[in-house]
Design a protein around this motif. Sequence first.
Motif, mmCIF file in Angstrom:
data_model
loop_
_atom_site.group_PDB
_atom_site.id
_atom_site.type_symbol
_atom_site.label_atom_id
_atom_site.label_comp_id
_atom_site.label_asym_id
_atom_site.label_seq_id
_atom_site.Cartn_x
_atom_site.Cartn_y
_atom_site.Cartn_z
ATOM 1 N N UNK A 54 0.836 -1.201 0.000
ATOM 2 C CA UNK A 54 0.000 0.000 0.000
ATOM 3 C C UNK A 54 0.870 1.251 0.000
ATOM 4 N N UNK A 55 1.959 1.234 0.751
ATOM 5 C CA UNK A 55 2.889 2.370 0.744
ATOM 6 C C UNK A 55 3.479 2.574 -0.648
ATOM 7 N N UNK A 56 3.827 1.492 -1.335
ATOM 8 C CA UNK A 56 4.370 1.597 -2.684
ATOM 9 C C UNK A 56 3.344 2.203 -3.638
ATOM 10 N N UNK A 57 2.073 1.831 -3.467
ATOM 11 C CA UNK A 57 1.006 2.385 -4.288
ATOM 12 C C UNK A 57 0.886 3.896 -4.084
ATOM 13 N N UNK A 58 0.950 4.325 -2.826
ATOM 14 C CA UNK A 58 0.861 5.757 -2.510
ATOM 15 C C UNK A 58 2.060 6.498 -3.099
ATOM 16 N N UNK A 59 3.228 5.938 -2.968
ATOM 17 C CA UNK A 59 4.418 6.592 -3.548
ATOM 18 C C UNK A 59 4.319 6.673 -5.064
ATOM 19 N N UNK A 60 3.707 5.673 -5.681
ATOM 20 C CA UNK A 60 3.582 5.673 -7.145
ATOM 21 C C UNK A 60 2.644 6.768 -7.626
ATOM 22 N N UNK A 61 1.460 6.897 -7.010
ATOM 23 C CA UNK A 61 0.443 7.824 -7.509
ATOM 24 C C UNK A 61 0.518 9.211 -6.868
ATOM 25 N N UNK A 62 1.201 9.343 -5.732
ATOM 26 C CA UNK A 62 1.423 10.640 -5.096
ATOM 27 C C UNK A 62 0.140 11.448 -4.876
ATOM 28 N N UNK A 63 -0.882 10.865 -4.247
ATOM 29 C CA UNK A 63 -2.058 11.669 -3.917
ATOM 30 C C UNK A 63 -1.709 12.717 -2.863
ATOM 31 N N UNK A 92 2.519 3.636 7.731
ATOM 32 C CA UNK A 92 2.386 4.140 6.368
ATOM 33 C C UNK A 92 2.976 5.543 6.232
ATOM 34 N N UNK A 93 2.812 6.357 7.266
ATOM 35 C CA UNK A 93 3.405 7.702 7.232
ATOM 36 C C UNK A 93 4.922 7.613 7.126
ATOM 37 N N UNK A 94 5.512 6.698 7.889
ATOM 38 C CA UNK A 94 6.970 6.518 7.829
ATOM 39 C C UNK A 94 7.411 6.055 6.440
ATOM 40 N N UNK A 95 6.660 5.158 5.838
ATOM 41 C CA UNK A 95 7.053 4.572 4.560
ATOM 42 C C UNK A 95 6.827 5.511 3.380
ATOM 43 N N UNK A 96 5.949 6.505 3.554
ATOM 44 C CA UNK A 96 5.601 7.394 2.443
ATOM 45 C C UNK A 96 6.111 8.821 2.610
ATOM 46 N N UNK A 97 6.447 9.209 3.842
ATOM 47 C CA UNK A 97 6.841 10.592 4.085
ATOM 48 C C UNK A 97 5.671 11.543 4.296
ATOM 49 N N UNK A 98 4.456 11.009 4.437
ATOM 50 C CA UNK A 98 3.264 11.822 4.681
ATOM 51 C C UNK A 98 3.077 12.040 6.183
ATOM 52 N N UNK A 99 2.197 12.995 6.529
ATOM 53 C CA UNK A 99 1.712 13.104 7.899
ATOM 54 C C UNK A 99 0.575 12.107 8.082
#
Length: 267
Positions: A54-63, A92-99
């Motif tokens: 799921x983290x990889x998906x978020x990094x790919x699409x960058x919502x 997930x925040x750690x893996x994506x860099x999001x808050x």
Amino acid sequence: MKFQFKIIVSLLFLILVAQPLAAQKSGETIKILSYNIYHGENPVNAGEGNIEQIAALIREFQPDLVALQEVDSMTIRTARVYGSKVDLVQKLAELTGYLGYFAKAMDYAEGGYGEGILAKGNGLFETQNLPLPAGGEPRAAAWVTYTLPKGKEIAFAGTHLCHQFEENRIAQVAAVSQRAENQKLPTVWVGDLNFRPESNAYKSIKGPWKDAGALPTPYAPTYGSLENGARIDYVWFDSSKFTLLDYKVLNVPHSDHYPVLVTLQLK
């Protein structure tokens, strides 16, 4: 001379027409992902985590904003899957860099269960507890006030409505949509709403709200099979403040739901 005058008038007309069109096209865009993540576990292979995928998906699409449903925080269930208790939103925040923000709907398995939001770069977060007129599992909505790169603020909410009683779903839709209407900001609310478009709960949604997945967008189930599953995950936006640019249901196998990816433009 008359010919030159006609050219000047024509140019002025084109400029006057082009200015509002350019203003209309200059509104900021925002990309939103809504995903029921099945408490961080692969639904096919029990005991296998899905957070890395799921983290990889978020990094790919960058919502810009991500709403997560069926989220565990520090439960025995996460320990069974990951070897120790995990706050799935913070992981997930750690893996994506999001808050990351976890909105607990109820106590569960020595931890919490509820909704999550990931926001790229900034966010002011709140939890809204939802009504339960027919009883059943507690439900909540996670809210964030989010600032776009040019300084414009919007409000965003993610929720997971009752799976048992339509009376609850209707009351919960009313609570979320009423809070959304009361916002002084352009607002989007999303999530696993546990109803189909033909349901009374769906039909109860009034006001400026537009379903991003409604026709003429091609119908795409979000739960179960992509061929004959159900559409129960939604993105609702204020049609007086946003224009829909793109709607996709992503065919990925990380959960028993499919993620919904929507791009909106501020008017």
